[in-house]
Design an enzyme around this catalytic site. Sequence first.
Site, mmCIF file in Angstrom:
data_model
loop_
_atom_site.group_PDB
_atom_site.id
_atom_site.type_symbol
_atom_site.label_atom_id
_atom_site.label_comp_id
_atom_site.label_asym_id
_atom_site.label_seq_id
_atom_site.Cartn_x
_atom_site.Cartn_y
_atom_site.Cartn_z
ATOM 1 N N SER A 30 0.871 -1.187 0.000
ATOM 2 C CA SER A 30 0.000 0.000 0.000
ATOM 3 C C SER A 30 0.899 1.225 0.000
ATOM 4 O O SER A 30 1.509 1.552 1.012
ATOM 5 C CB SER A 30 -0.905 0.000 1.233
ATOM 6 O OG SER A 30 -1.787 -1.095 1.205
ATOM 7 N N LYS A 81 0.597 5.610 8.006
ATOM 8 C CA LYS A 81 1.242 5.790 6.708
ATOM 9 C C LYS A 81 0.201 5.955 5.614
ATOM 10 O O LYS A 81 0.298 6.829 4.750
ATOM 11 C CB LYS A 81 2.164 4.601 6.438
ATOM 12 C CG LYS A 81 2.852 4.612 5.082
ATOM 13 C CD LYS A 81 2.144 3.739 4.057
ATOM 14 C CE LYS A 81 2.136 2.286 4.443
ATOM 15 N NZ LYS A 81 1.504 1.426 3.413
ATOM 16 N N LYS A 129 -7.139 1.788 -2.626
ATOM 17 C CA LYS A 129 -6.700 1.339 -1.303
ATOM 18 C C LYS A 129 -6.661 2.507 -0.320
ATOM 19 O O LYS A 129 -7.053 2.359 0.847
ATOM 20 C CB LYS A 129 -5.315 0.691 -1.384
ATOM 21 C CG LYS A 129 -4.743 0.251 -0.036
ATOM 22 C CD LYS A 129 -5.671 -0.722 0.703
ATOM 23 C CE LYS A 129 -5.192 -1.037 2.121
ATOM 24 N NZ LYS A 129 -3.967 -1.819 2.170
#
Length: 296
Positions: A96, A239, A171
Amino acid sequence: MAKIGFIGTGIMGKPMALNLRKADHDLVLSRHHGEPPAELLESGAVVLANPREVAREAEFIIVMVPDTPHVEDVLFGKDGVAEGVGSGKVVIDMSSISPTATKVFAEKIRATGAAYLDAPVSGGEVGAKAATLSIMVGGCLDAFERALPLFQAMGKNITRVGSNGDGQTAKVANQIIVALNIQAVAEALLFAARNGADPARVREALMGGFAGSKILEVHGERMIKGTFDPGFRINLHQKDLNLALSGARELGLNLPNTASAQQVFSTCVALGGGDWDHSALIKGLEHMGNFSIREE
């Protein structure tokens, strides 16, 4: 069966790679960051020295590492994947990472003659082990169709969203929704417990109504029991929210609730919880409210 190079065999990558072996695919691993897990070696996986050697040997090269710089290093660093790929090969990044960086990486890999798919996943360690991951794919249709049997060995809900970068964009959107749902469940249980209600009974009541969700079911139970072993670490969810917030700035958008969830995650990190499961977001709220829903 395909010959697959798999780079990144951590919490998510290891069970994903094992599921590929269960589907009788040949597996090639890299030891450039250390020896791969014994369970994979016992399953018959072959270990080579570095990503370049893996890319030379395999038809498909899957990367499953934590963040954008790690993907860049695996692909383009010394002895990286780009030195070993060429025509007929498919590089699949299931990490990701930044959608913007993904488009750059894809262009550089395509220049070698190989195809590139960004295919991040959702479903956590549970989904990785059960081969029920949702997989969001960006890239050309031909490469997607070639890789589809691999995805089917690792996941259930497999969608080609669009071109390179679109999988990563999906995502990031997923991670916004998950974070805000975790925060909503945490706030609701904290409110209920502070008012004197049993949070377990409240969760049970809510499960049968419109507020019912997978996060209320799974993460709500974790919040009540205080079982915060990852799962999916707060550091990694932070993140992903950083990608959302930085992307929003580039697009001139305001994502106020995403920013709020990020701040609560930051409180958890300040408490030493960067490696807690992301359901532990409730501990940040509990700290701010000086009240725990558990007897601690």
